[in-house]
Design a protein around this motif. Structure first.
Motif, mmCIF file in Angstrom:
data_model
loop_
_atom_site.group_PDB
_atom_site.id
_atom_site.type_symbol
_atom_site.label_atom_id
_atom_site.label_comp_id
_atom_site.label_asym_id
_atom_site.label_seq_id
_atom_site.Cartn_x
_atom_site.Cartn_y
_atom_site.Cartn_z
ATOM 1 N N LYS A 5 77.239 111.955 86.545
ATOM 2 C CA LYS A 5 78.859 111.741 86.038
ATOM 3 C C LYS A 5 79.298 112.050 85.077
ATOM 4 C CE LYS A 5 79.150 108.641 90.033
ATOM 5 N NZ LYS A 5 79.707 107.706 90.831
ATOM 6 N N ALA A 6 79.853 113.657 85.216
ATOM 7 C CA ALA A 6 80.561 113.804 83.641
ATOM 8 C C ALA A 6 82.304 113.985 83.743
ATOM 9 C CB ALA A 6 80.167 114.982 83.236
ATOM 10 N N LEU A 7 82.347 113.369 82.545
ATOM 11 C CA LEU A 7 84.117 113.317 82.000
ATOM 12 C C LEU A 7 84.657 114.034 81.126
ATOM 13 C CD1 LEU A 7 86.941 111.448 82.503
ATOM 14 C CD2 LEU A 7 86.155 110.017 81.212
ATOM 15 N N GLU A 30 79.032 115.865 88.529
ATOM 16 C CA GLU A 30 80.353 114.781 89.465
ATOM 17 C C GLU A 30 80.982 115.081 88.901
ATOM 18 O OE1 GLU A 30 81.411 111.327 91.790
ATOM 19 O OE2 GLU A 30 79.359 112.382 92.415
ATOM 20 N N LEU A 31 81.709 116.190 87.985
ATOM 21 C CA LEU A 31 82.814 116.117 87.124
ATOM 22 C C LEU A 31 84.570 115.018 87.393
ATOM 23 C CD1 LEU A 31 82.941 120.074 86.734
ATOM 24 C CD2 LEU A 31 82.055 118.594 85.344
ATOM 25 N N THR A 32 84.824 114.639 86.712
ATOM 26 C CA THR A 32 85.898 113.962 87.053
ATOM 27 C C THR A 32 86.861 114.681 85.397
ATOM 28 O OG1 THR A 32 85.292 111.957 87.830
ATOM 29 C CG2 THR A 32 87.212 112.009 86.292
ATOM 30 N N ILE A 65 86.765 106.377 81.721
ATOM 31 C CA ILE A 65 85.284 106.323 81.550
ATOM 32 C C ILE A 65 84.306 105.581 82.923
ATOM 33 C CG2 ILE A 65 83.961 104.795 79.462
ATOM 34 C CD1 ILE A 65 86.369 106.404 78.068
ATOM 35 N N GLN A 68 81.019 106.447 84.518
ATOM 36 C CA GLN A 68 80.931 108.166 84.204
ATOM 37 C C GLN A 68 79.542 107.783 83.458
ATOM 38 O OE1 GLN A 68 82.442 110.538 84.696
ATOM 39 N NE2 GLN A 68 83.636 109.752 85.912
ATOM 40 N N ASP A 69 78.700 108.866 83.744
ATOM 41 C CA ASP A 69 77.459 108.891 82.483
ATOM 42 C C ASP A 69 77.188 110.036 81.697
ATOM 43 O OD1 ASP A 69 75.625 108.242 85.015
ATOM 44 O OD2 ASP A 69 76.040 109.726 85.814
ATOM 45 N N VAL A 71 80.334 111.784 78.387
ATOM 46 C CA VAL A 71 81.251 111.508 78.056
ATOM 47 C C VAL A 71 82.109 113.116 76.999
ATOM 48 C CG1 VAL A 71 84.092 110.375 76.698
ATOM 49 C CG2 VAL A 71 83.170 109.415 78.333
ATOM 50 N N VAL A 95 79.152 102.713 78.845
ATOM 51 C CA VAL A 95 78.590 104.593 79.207
ATOM 52 C C VAL A 95 78.042 104.638 76.959
ATOM 53 C CG1 VAL A 95 79.849 106.439 79.304
ATOM 54 C CG2 VAL A 95 80.670 104.691 80.773
#
Length: 212
Positions: A5-7, A30-32, A65, A68-69, A71, A95
């Motif tokens: 999971k990437a922000l 998985e993008l945010t 945040i 997430q994995d 940032v 994180v």
């Protein structure tokens, strides 16, 4: 394969847009996407979650945040204040992995005539970026600080890197190339942990960028 999971903070930025494009087709990421104005990134909504918000709004940032994995922050303006908020939110939500884009010259690491020219051109603008780097380096995060050279819109991904403490090389680099470097870290988060990394185009050296 585990989903990462990437922000992306500052998802409207030109480098960030290249990173999003590189990652959009990766099934394990998985993008945010987080931006003050979500309109320019609406076309990514089929491949990413989109959040409209302000990094300096504590609630907005914490909400983004959480869970997430990794940032990736590509921001402008009061980046020192933003860095402080990001570190606090990441600590609060456990994180660890941060990629934070600054600029060449924050450590006065650019030697010779190019260094003098760079200092003349953007010296005062580097102060908040240096403060941001100091805040991040003092944190317990697994950070990579990215220091790109002068940016071009060339359609190329060629880059070389230098580490903190080494003289910065190269007067320019394509935004797409910086994005390729950042994408590589998101895909391989063990790379360049607790590092501050200069990114430039190989073989393009001189007293200032060719476009000046």
């Amino acid at each position: 394969m585990k989903t990462m999971k990437a922000l992306v903070l500052g998802a409207n930025g030109a480098i960030a847009q290249h990173v999003i494009t590189f990652l959009a087709t990766k099934e394990n990421i998985e993008l945010t996407l987080f931006a003050r104005n979500a309109d320019p990134i609406k076309h990514f909504e089929t491949s990413a979650t989109i959040i409209e918000g302000d990094v300096l709004n504590t609630n907005d940032l914490n909400e983004a945040i959480k869970g997430q994995d990794i940032v990736y922050a590509n921001l402008a303006g009061a980046v020192d204040k933003m860095a402080k908020e990001i570190v606090s939110a990441m600590d609060a939500h456990h994180v660890k992995r941060l990629i934070f884009v600054t600029s060449l010259g924050i450590y006065k690491e650019v030697a010779g005539k190019f260094g003098q020219w760079n200092e003349r051109m953007i010296g005062s603008d580097l102060i908040p970026y240096r403060k941001a780097a100091d805040i991040i380096e003092k944190s317990d995060l697994d950070y990579t600080i990215v220091r790109p050279s002068w940016l071009t819109n060339a359609d190329e991904t060629d880059y070389e890197t230098t580490q903190k403490g080494e003289p910065f090389k190269g007067t320019e680099v394509a935004r797409k190339a910086v994005a390729a470097y950042i994408t590589g870290i998101i895909e391989h988060p063990e790379k360049d942990i607790k590092s501050s990394v200069g990114v430039n185009k190989p073989g393009v050296y001189g007293d200032k960028p060719a476009f000046y």
